[in-house]
Design a protein around this motif. Structure first.
Motif, PDB file in Angstrom:
ATOM      1  N   UNK A   1     -14.281 -13.225   6.278  1.00  0.00           N
ATOM      2  CA  UNK A   1     -13.544 -14.081   5.196  1.00  0.00           C
ATOM      3  C   UNK A   1     -12.675 -14.240   6.394  1.00  0.00           C
ATOM      4  N   UNK A   2     -11.983 -13.306   7.472  1.00  0.00           N
ATOM      5  CA  UNK A   2     -10.669 -13.403   8.306  1.00  0.00           C
ATOM      6  C   UNK A   2      -9.918 -13.103   7.736  1.00  0.00           C
ATOM      7  N   UNK A   3      -9.352 -12.517   6.325  1.00  0.00           N
ATOM      8  CA  UNK A   3      -8.510 -12.618   5.546  1.00  0.00           C
ATOM      9  C   UNK A   3      -8.396 -10.556   4.939  1.00  0.00           C
ATOM     10  N   UNK A   4      -6.916 -10.507   4.859  1.00  0.00           N
ATOM     11  CA  UNK A   4      -7.030  -8.828   4.047  1.00  0.00           C
ATOM     12  C   UNK A   4      -7.791  -9.266   2.075  1.00  0.00           C
ATOM     13  N   UNK A   5      -8.729  -9.101   2.106  1.00  0.00           N
ATOM     14  CA  UNK A   5      -8.766  -8.382   0.417  1.00  0.00           C
ATOM     15  C   UNK A   5      -8.203  -7.603  -0.146  1.00  0.00           C
ATOM     16  N   UNK A   6      -7.505  -6.595   0.545  1.00  0.00           N
ATOM     17  CA  UNK A   6      -6.971  -5.596  -0.198  1.00  0.00           C
ATOM     18  C   UNK A   6      -6.006  -4.873   0.379  1.00  0.00           C
ATOM     19  N   UNK A   7      -4.811  -3.883  -0.092  1.00  0.00           N
ATOM     20  CA  UNK A   7      -3.759  -3.348   0.411  1.00  0.00           C
ATOM     21  C   UNK A   7      -3.403  -2.290  -0.209  1.00  0.00           C
ATOM     22  N   UNK A   8      -3.348  -1.532   0.139  1.00  0.00           N
ATOM     23  CA  UNK A   8      -3.100   0.158  -0.863  1.00  0.00           C
ATOM     24  C   UNK A   8      -2.123   0.686  -0.228  1.00  0.00           C
ATOM     25  N   UNK A   9      -0.509   0.995  -1.087  1.00  0.00           N
ATOM     26  CA  UNK A   9       0.674   0.734  -0.776  1.00  0.00           C
ATOM     27  C   UNK A   9       0.345   2.903  -0.746  1.00  0.00           C
ATOM     28  N   UNK A  10       1.437   3.748  -0.040  1.00  0.00           N
ATOM     29  CA  UNK A  10       2.213   5.113  -0.080  1.00  0.00           C
ATOM     30  C   UNK A  10       3.440   5.611  -0.008  1.00  0.00           C
ATOM     31  N   UNK A  11       3.438   6.736  -0.117  1.00  0.00           N
ATOM     32  CA  UNK A  11       4.886   6.958   0.256  1.00  0.00           C
ATOM     33  C   UNK A  11       4.658   7.158   1.033  1.00  0.00           C
ATOM     34  N   UNK A  12       4.288   8.004   1.359  1.00  0.00           N
ATOM     35  CA  UNK A  12       3.860   8.398   3.004  1.00  0.00           C
ATOM     36  C   UNK A  12       2.696   7.746   4.269  1.00  0.00           C
ATOM     37  N   UNK A  13       3.347   8.641   5.467  1.00  0.00           N
ATOM     38  CA  UNK A  13       2.018   7.349   6.183  1.00  0.00           C
ATOM     39  C   UNK A  13       1.278   8.186   6.127  1.00  0.00           C
TER      40      UNK A  13
END
Length: 83
Positions: A17-29
């Motif tokens: 698809x040439x695009x992001x399909x999800x994202x996970x965010x965290x408090x640390x690296x």
């Protein structure tokens, strides 16, 4: 050079698809990410997270010892416990 995305985010990219399909965010690296057809595993310095690949729902969070290199291993077998 500064990174294009923040170091505390894991972006799941679909090449077809040439695009992001999800994202996970965290408090640390985020130190490491391993993918399997049905799982996404993310290593932080003191914790590992396992997500379902289909909906990115959290399946497990495991506290680890100090892991500055983000060492992470994922079984290829879906018959393993929890997998």
């Amino acid at each position: 050079p500064s990174p294009r995305y923040p170091p505390n985010k894991c972006l799941i990219w679909d090449d077809r698809l040439r695009r992001p399909i999800g994202e996970l965010s965290f408090r640390r690296r985020v130190l490491n990410v391993k993918l399997r057809r049905d799982r996404v595993a993310v290593a932080l310095r003191d914790r590992a997270y396992v997500y379902d690949f289909a909906d990115l729902g959290l399946l497990d969070s495991v506290e680890t010892g100090d892991n500055p290199l983000g060492l992470l291993c994922v079984s290829t077998s879906t018959d393993a416990p929890g997998g």
